[in-house]
Design a protein around this motif. Structure first.
Motif, PDB file in Angstrom:
ATOM      1  N   ASP A  61     -10.957  49.561  15.326  1.00  0.00           N
ATOM      2  CA  ASP A  61     -12.273  50.033  14.865  1.00  0.00           C
ATOM      3  C   ASP A  61     -12.605  49.510  13.473  1.00  0.00           C
ATOM      4  N   HIS A  62     -11.598  49.457  12.581  1.00  0.00           N
ATOM      5  CA  HIS A  62     -11.819  48.907  11.240  1.00  0.00           C
ATOM      6  C   HIS A  62     -12.306  47.460  11.322  1.00  0.00           C
ATOM      7  N   LEU A  63     -11.718  46.707  12.253  1.00  0.00           N
ATOM      8  CA  LEU A  63     -12.109  45.306  12.426  1.00  0.00           C
ATOM      9  C   LEU A  63     -13.591  45.207  12.782  1.00  0.00           C
ATOM     10  N   ILE A  64     -14.018  45.982  13.756  1.00  0.00           N
ATOM     11  CA  ILE A  64     -15.420  45.946  14.181  1.00  0.00           C
ATOM     12  C   ILE A  64     -16.342  46.374  13.049  1.00  0.00           C
ATOM     13  N   ILE A  75      -5.547  52.683  17.111  1.00  0.00           N
ATOM     14  CA  ILE A  75      -6.876  52.174  17.464  1.00  0.00           C
ATOM     15  C   ILE A  75      -7.770  52.068  16.238  1.00  0.00           C
ATOM     16  N   SER A  76      -7.404  52.736  15.148  1.00  0.00           N
ATOM     17  CA  SER A  76      -8.195  52.613  13.922  1.00  0.00           C
ATOM     18  C   SER A  76      -8.224  51.174  13.429  1.00  0.00           C
ATOM     19  N   GLU A 108      -5.963  52.437  24.073  1.00  0.00           N
ATOM     20  CA  GLU A 108      -4.728  52.920  23.459  1.00  0.00           C
ATOM     21  C   GLU A 108      -3.499  52.456  24.237  1.00  0.00           C
ATOM     22  N   ALA A 109      -3.630  52.354  25.542  1.00  0.00           N
ATOM     23  CA  ALA A 109      -2.523  51.836  26.344  1.00  0.00           C
ATOM     24  C   ALA A 109      -2.210  50.395  25.977  1.00  0.00           C
ATOM     25  N   ALA A 110      -3.249  49.599  25.744  1.00  0.00           N
ATOM     26  CA  ALA A 110      -3.061  48.180  25.414  1.00  0.00           C
ATOM     27  C   ALA A 110      -2.464  47.987  24.032  1.00  0.00           C
ATOM     28  N   LEU A 111      -2.815  48.855  23.084  1.00  0.00           N
ATOM     29  CA  LEU A 111      -2.329  48.714  21.712  1.00  0.00           C
ATOM     30  C   LEU A 111      -0.963  49.361  21.501  1.00  0.00           C
ATOM     31  N   SER A 112      -0.560  50.212  22.426  1.00  0.00           N
ATOM     32  CA  SER A 112       0.679  50.970  22.251  1.00  0.00           C
ATOM     33  C   SER A 112       1.938  50.118  22.127  1.00  0.00           C
ATOM     34  N   PRO A 113       2.126  49.049  22.932  1.00  0.00           N
ATOM     35  CA  PRO A 113       3.368  48.279  22.804  1.00  0.00           C
ATOM     36  C   PRO A 113       3.624  47.740  21.404  1.00  0.00           C
TER      37      PRO A 113
END
Length: 629
Positions: A295-298, A291-292, A281-286
């Motif tokens: 997860d949808h991608l996977i 995060i969904s 979540e820290a990496a996706l926040s900027p």
């Protein structure tokens, strides 16, 4: 970086760090002076002379103290707040132009001492600008949010910076006290140690044994030669190369597990100390990406694995092997098109393919490629290798090529033109502060152009071998960019969750976890070579956590948008052009939603993989081989 520091400059800095060192010089290459003017970019549009560059550099240096003196004044009034943001924005625009010109001049010929010095000075100026503006974010966060909101209400010109300031405030819960931030800043060099250690080991210390090539000669395996060996028609060469590489990494699993483990622990530490629920979540926040999306991608890729398995069965039959091993996955199933495509013919073909993007797009692209000096076309002695698009605000974009008259390089031209036109529109329509776009959307315009070129080439040929070669190329693009990168993304999710649960990343756990992923993705068709469990240890991107998923989402978004434009025409084109004009004025997900693709759902990824499935069937038909079980 400061609040408005050009992301474009930083992205290019990362590119140049790896690319410029690989510029090759051979006796067969022409010198730059021998290349026709129409094949050179026109950097004079950035600065008419080096003397003009020096004048701007002196101006920037002189004004840095003016910016630094504004520290402590932002909370005094709306006017003071605006003055600091405006000055930093102006200086960043100057700095970005200085940096772009100097580095592109050096890219023309890395042997040129004059431009080596100019590039070094440009880097120094960017560091000085960063230092002078370092107070901005902490000071903004120290001002009560209610006060800042009142400033926007009181002073209309400040509205220009509202989104940028809101982005800083959005991260406020994750910013620590001044003292704590100072301590964290001092840990940056230590935090980069795992990546630096891996890079030195992988790029400097690691050597592979020699193998016997197709001609019976002993040849040392290198990083650069490895993929060439895997594409060999000689299966024994492929197997030897595979064994050479993975046996070598296998000998260092303890060290590599410790190094990667330290990198993951670093990610988890910073996320925890900044009050994020997880490193992911820290990496996706900027980018404000939930995060969904990850997860949808996977989930979407897992649901579509039968299409991959069908492709693997087709590969097995075409290669006529009893067992499909991992060293069999990169050999082209069809001989690549060997047609020589001169640059001007490539330009004409690409522009024909991009006809669905409308007359304004085509006219600007044609001017840039053929008249206005956007492109540096030819490979010359000392020139930086590879390809990129770059530029500076207020001036047209630039494209560096090393064009070699091949089909692959025509696709590269289409790709880099996509980047250039994205910058052309966003710079034309946005103020400087929002002119550059985030990495999440950076590959959408470029890959959309590749998709349109692929469709155009399919529609304009009836040659079965050409069609088969094009489809094989596109299938490998999707497999490598969507499926493989998603597998990597899933591995990163698992490793970080393991550490966050208080567990250790041992060599055994890493190998077992990676082996299970490989089995889930490929095991239905491929034989499980034991050494493939060590593949995790040779992926440099794992030291920049939660980045690779953007390759998969970017290609999926581009595929959806290009297919929509072809199907719906102007109704789909106008939202797409609006997206190109939007720069960084909003978060990536809403920008793409306005363009016509919703990456918050799995549908774009699913659609891309459905296309993959259909292309496998078409390739099987062209080759006269069944792809079914």
């Amino acid at each position: 970086m400061s609040i408005f520091m050009s992301m474009k400059s930083q992205q290019m800095l990362e590119h140049l760090t790896s690319a410029e060192t690989s510029a090759e010089t051979t006796h067969e290459l022409p010198e730059r002076k021998d290349v026709a003017a129409e094949d050179k970019w026109r950097l004079e549009d950035l600065y008419a002379s080096d003397e003009d560059w020096q004048k701007d550099a002196a101006q920037l240096t002189g004004r840095l103290a003016e910016l630094a003196a504004m520290s402590g004044t932002l909370g005094n009034s709306a006017e003071s707040f605006y003055a600091a943001l405006k000055l930093q924005d102006e200086l960043d625009e100057i700095g970005s132009r200085l940096f772009a010109y100097a580095r592109m001049r050096r890219d023309e010929d890395n042997r040129n001492a004059k431009f080596q010095a100019l590039a070094d000075k440009a880097m120094m100026l960017m560091v000085q600008l960063q230092s002078a503006s370092a107070f901005l974010v902490p000071e903004i966060l120290s001002i009560p949010t209610e006060t800042i909101r009142q400033f926007f209400h009181e002073f209309e010109p400040l509205g220009l910076y509202k989104f940028a300031v809101e982005e800083v405030l959005r991260e406020k819960p994750h910013v620590l006290s001044t003292d704590a931030e100072s301590i964290l800043a001092q840990t940056e060099e230590i935090a980069s140690a795992p990546q630096n250690i891996f890079s030195m080991f992988n790029d400097a210390d690691l050597t592979f044994p020699s193998i016997t090539d197709e001609e019976g000669k002993k040849v040392e395996v290198t990083h650069g030669r490895y993929m060439t060996f895997l594409e060999s028609r000689n299966r024994e060469v492929r197997k030897q190369a595979f064994d050479a590489v993975y046996s070598t990494y296998g000998k260092h699993q303890n060290m590599l597990a410790a190094t990667y483990g330290a990198s993951v622990k670093k990610d988890c530490f910073y996320a925890r100390i900044r009050n994020y629920p997880s490193a992911r979540e820290a990496a996706l926040s900027p980018d404000d990406v939930p995060i969904s999306v990850y997860d949808h991608l996977i989930d979407a890729v897992h649901s579509s694995l039968p299409a991959l398995h069908k492709y693997l069965r087709l590969r097995k039959r075409v290669l006529k092997v009893d067992e499909l091993h991992f060293y069999d996955l990169y050999t082209p199933l069809v001989a690549e098109v060997d047609e020589k495509i001169p640059y001007r013919k490539a330009v004409d073909t690409v522009l024909e393919a991009l006809h669905p993007l409308g007359p304004d797009y085509l006219q600007a692209a044609r001017r840039g490629l053929l008249e206005e000096g956007w492109v540096d076309v030819q490979e010359t002695r000392g020139k930086t290798s590879g390809a990129y698009s770059w530029g500076a605000y207020g001036v047209h974009p630039y494209i560096l090529l090393n064009y070699n008259n091949s089909l692959n390089h025509m696709f590269t031209l289409a790709h880099e033109l996509g980047h250039a036109m994205h910058s052309y529109y966003s710079h034309r329509e946005q103020p400087h502060v929002y002119a550059n776009y985030t990495i999440f959307v950076a590959e959408v315009a470029s890959t959309s152009n590749e998709s349109l070129l692929f469709r155009h080439l399919l529609q304009t040929t009836e040659d079965k071998s050409v069609r088969a070669s094009l489809i094989n190329h596109h299938l490998e693009t999707i497999r490598g960019t969507v499926i493989r990168q998603t597998m990597f993304a899933e591995f990163e999710k698992l490793t970080h969750a393991h550490v966050e649960a208080g567990e250790a990343l041992t060599p055994e756990w890493l190998a077992d976890t990676y082996r299970k992923l490989i089995d889930a993705y490929f095991g239905a068709v491929c034989v499980m070579d034991d050494k493939i469990a060590w593949e995790w240890s040779r992926i440099p991107h794992f030291y920049r956590a939660f980045y690779v998923y953007k390759y998969a989402t970017g290609l999926s978004a581009a595929t959806a948008l290009s297919e929509r434009i072809l199907a719906e025409g102007d109704a789909a084109l106008q939202p797409y052009l609006t997206f190109l004009k939007s720069g960084g004025s909003d978060h990536p997900i809403p920008l793409l939603q306005k363009a016509g693709v919703d990456m918050s759902t799995p549908k774009p990824v699913e659609a891309t993989l459905q296309m993959f499935d259909a292309l496998v069937d078409e390739l099987a038909e062209l080759l006269g081989v069944s792809a079914e079980a």
